[in-house]
Scaffold this motif. Structure first.
Motif: not given
Length: 64
Positions: A46-52
């Motif tokens: 979820d953190e990686a998706v939000s950063r992307a």
């Protein structure tokens, strides 16, 4: 010849230290049960998706 002995001893000690660190990390990793690992992986995803999503320009975002 003495320098080679010291160099070899330093290499052996570095190998032992690396093995000890890997073993310690493995013990820590195995301490988690499957549900905890799943939760952590989902949180990281979820953190990686939000950063992307945040780094993507607004005009290229789908569905806006």
């Amino acid at each position: 010849m003495r320098a080679w002995k010291w160099l070899g001893l330093a290499g052996v000690l570095a190998g032992v230290a690396t093995g000890a660190a890997v073993a310690r990390d493995e013990r820590v990793r195995r301490h988690y049960d499957a549900d905890e690992i799943r939760e952590r992986l989902h949180a990281r995803h979820d953190e990686a998706v939000s950063r992307a999503w945040d780094s993507e320009p607004e005009d290229t975002r789908p569905g806006d």
